[in-house]
Design a protein around this motif. Structure first.
Motif, mmCIF file in Angstrom:
data_model
loop_
_atom_site.group_PDB
_atom_site.id
_atom_site.type_symbol
_atom_site.label_atom_id
_atom_site.label_comp_id
_atom_site.label_asym_id
_atom_site.label_seq_id
_atom_site.Cartn_x
_atom_site.Cartn_y
_atom_site.Cartn_z
ATOM 1 N N GLY A 1 20.210 -1.080 49.560
ATOM 2 C CA GLY A 1 18.361 -1.292 48.744
ATOM 3 C C GLY A 1 17.533 -0.349 50.687
ATOM 4 O O GLY A 1 18.387 -0.046 51.201
ATOM 5 N N CYS B 1 6.873 -4.547 48.804
ATOM 6 C CA CYS B 1 6.741 -3.787 47.764
ATOM 7 C C CYS B 1 6.480 -4.944 46.496
ATOM 8 O O CYS B 1 6.507 -6.129 47.052
ATOM 9 N N TYR C 1 15.278 -1.347 52.398
ATOM 10 C CA TYR C 1 15.214 -2.398 53.927
ATOM 11 C C TYR C 1 16.188 -1.523 54.809
ATOM 12 O O TYR C 1 15.884 -2.280 55.900
ATOM 13 N N CYS D 1 15.535 -3.847 45.921
ATOM 14 C CA CYS D 1 16.333 -3.415 44.690
ATOM 15 C C CYS D 1 15.430 -3.330 43.564
ATOM 16 O O CYS D 1 16.286 -3.199 42.932
ATOM 17 N N GLN D 2 14.293 -3.712 43.397
ATOM 18 C CA GLN D 2 13.766 -3.966 41.826
ATOM 19 C C GLN D 2 13.027 -2.720 41.727
ATOM 20 O O GLN D 2 12.442 -2.262 40.701
ATOM 21 N N ASP E 1 11.219 -7.495 47.739
ATOM 22 C CA ASP E 1 12.450 -6.711 47.145
ATOM 23 C C ASP E 1 12.193 -5.194 46.702
ATOM 24 O O ASP E 1 11.750 -5.048 45.809
ATOM 25 N N GLN F 1 8.351 -6.066 53.527
ATOM 26 C CA GLN F 1 8.575 -7.658 52.946
ATOM 27 C C GLN F 1 8.864 -7.340 50.958
ATOM 28 O O GLN F 1 8.423 -5.977 50.730
#
Length: 525
Positions: A372, A437, A374, A402-403, A400, A398
């Motif tokens: 991802g 995100c 971050y 990866c979504q 996720d 802040q």
């Protein structure tokens, strides 16, 4: 002209003759539907079938006017029947070039010209060939017949045009049924209510008939010329069919006044509808162009990133090969007793290997594919480059990432690194990086803020201009925006699913600008 007899032509002639006969039964001189049947048939049929329409017209007139030979004379029956259809066909033929335009106002020109030509022929032939000229004043006859033919054409011809262009825009039918059903239902209720009123309530009847124009106007505004093409004929048809007609040539002055008003309304609606459709057509072309441009920009970004990814993987293989070779050299030196040289070479190799890997990761963050955005920011070479400047604080990240899609993460990564590099080059002081995100309605995305730590120190105009020029391309490719306010550069990138339109994504971007105000990155939650 192809004179070969075609069976379809004979069938067409019979259908046309019966259509005119049936329409005449429902008509008045002030509401003459066969004039509309004549123009509609010429619009729907190719010119090679027009001779069969002439044949059908002559058959229709033969059964209707043959009994009139003794009263009006054979010359009038023949010339009056044989001249109308060729004259209207000539009018339609002259408008063929106008039909290629994007607007449908040419239909009004055909209707007006056809009504005038047919009326002029009828009046002139009756004045010249009848044994006893008509007792109606010529101007009165012209006004009544022109209006009757014009209303008849506006009742039938728009429906024919709507049918002829039904395949031109496949997506219009989906939004056609519901508003059309509601508008026609309301018009029918008003028309039936007006017809059921007693004969002494002419003011109320006329008011209800005029109120029928309101649903027609609403349908025109919603559907453009197609709304006018369905509402104007129904409007005229309801008024015409509810007009008292003890015999075909009867005349109702009050209904004639209402029909004059509705004729003017029909003209206005067709013109308004054609202009609405014209501008909608141009808007749709421009909107499709914007969608294609954004799609091509995103594809270009992804393609360039994939090229950088291949290059980074190749550099990584080269680095691994260099490490293996250096380890073999170090092992050989140790084996032959050169431990001090081997240790020094090993320390240097470790430092250079780490720097080489850091530079390779800045070409393309391979960690982003698996771990991802971050992790790529915190463990890659870009983080080491930021630390070496001693001006970039630890990023506050802040949500996720990866979504999000890989393409959007890559765009956010490039936009973030470009913004930091720009502030490092053009501004002084410490820099703070924040990213969040999350979701915004049906869309998901990321908000990135790169700001000077000192809130009292504003960005220069040159920096703001360069930030917009460098970063806007990636943001717009993902339906986002770039803002430069006081001491910060803020970017929002949003996912645009394939089924979502550019308009929806653009409205989300505008709403984001409105809700975030002066600097909060809490819009995405």
């Amino acid at each position: 002209m192809n004179l070969r007899i075609e069976p379809i032509g004979l069938v067409l002639a019979v259908i046309y003759a019966f259509a005119c006969w049936g329409a005449r039964k429902l008509s008045l001189d002030q509401f003459y539907l066969p004039a509309g049947i004549r123009v509609a048939a010429l619009l729907l049929c190719p010119p090679r079938l027009w001779p069969y329409l002439f044949l059908g017209e002559y058959a229709y007139f033969a059964q209707m006017r043959y009994p009139m030979v003794e009263k009006y004379g054979l010359a009038w029956v023949v010339l009056g029947s044989a001249s109308l259809m060729p004259a209207v066909a000539f009018v339609v033929r002259l408008h063929r070039r106008m039909m290629a335009t994007t607007t449908e106002t040419w239909l009004l020109s055909i209707a007006a010209a056809s009504a005038l030509v047919v009326t002029a022929l009828n009046i002139a032939l009756s004045e010249l060939l009848w044994p006893i000229p008509p007792d109606m004043p010529a101007l009165t006859g012209v006004a009544r017949y022109v209006v009757g033919d014009f209303i008849g054409i506006l009742t039938v011809a728009p429906l024919a045009l709507l049918w002829a262009t039904r395949h031109s825009e496949p997506d219009w039918a989906a939004m056609f049924l519901k508003p059309t059903s509601m508008a026609l239902g309301l018009m029918t209720v008003l028309g039936i209510s007006a017809a059921l009123l007693p004969a002494d309530s002419m003011t109320m009847k006329t008011s209800l008939q005029v109120l029928m124009a309101l649903p027609a106007i609403a349908l025109t505004c919603l559907l453009g010329w197609r709304g006018a093409a369905i509402s104007v004929p129904v409007l005229n048809l309801i008024i015409g069919l509810t007009t008292p007609k003890p015999y075909p040539s009867s005349f109702d002055p009050s209904a004639f006044t209402t029909q004059l008003i509705m004729a003017i309304t029909g003209i206005a609606l067709l013109v308004l509808g054609s202009r609405i459709s014209h501008y909608y057509h141009h808007y749709k072309i421009r909107d499709d162009g914007e969608k294609n441009a954004i799609k091509l920009a995103r594809s270009s970004h992804v393609t360039s990133e994939m090229g950088l990814r291949e290059r980074a993987l190749h550099l990584r293989k080269i680095g691994e090969g260099m490490d293996i070779s250096l380890n073999e050299v170090v092992s050989w030196l140790k084996l032959h007793g050169h431990h001090e040289i081997a240790g020094g070479l090993l320390d240097t190799a470790v430092v250079h290997s780490r720097q080489f890997r850091a530079q390779a990761s800045m070409v393309y963050p391979t960690a982003l594919d698996h771990l991802g955005l971050y992790v790529a920011l915190q463990a890659g070479g870009v983080r080491e480059a930021w630390d070496l400047t001693h001006r970039v604080s630890r990023p506050r990240l802040q949500g996720d990432p990866c979504q999000l899609s890989i393409g959007l993460q890559l765009a956010a990564y490039r936009a973030m690194t470009d913004a930091v590099s720009l502030l490092l080059e053009s501004e002084s002081g410490q820099i703070e990086v924040r990213a969040r995100c999350g979701r915004f309605g049906r869309y998901q995305g990321i908000v990135v803020t790169v700001a000077l730590l000192d809130a009292t120190c504003a960005l220069s105009e040159a920096t703001m201009t360069m930030a917009v020029e460098r970063l806007a391309g990636r943001a717009l490719a993902y339906g986002g925006v770039v803002q430069c306010r006081r001491n910060r550069v803020r970017m929002a990138l949003l996912e645009m699913p394939p089924i979502a339109s550019h308009d929806a994504a653009h409205s989300v971007s505008v709403e984001y600008v409105k809700t975030t105000g002066r600097g909060s990155s809490q819009a995405l939650t």
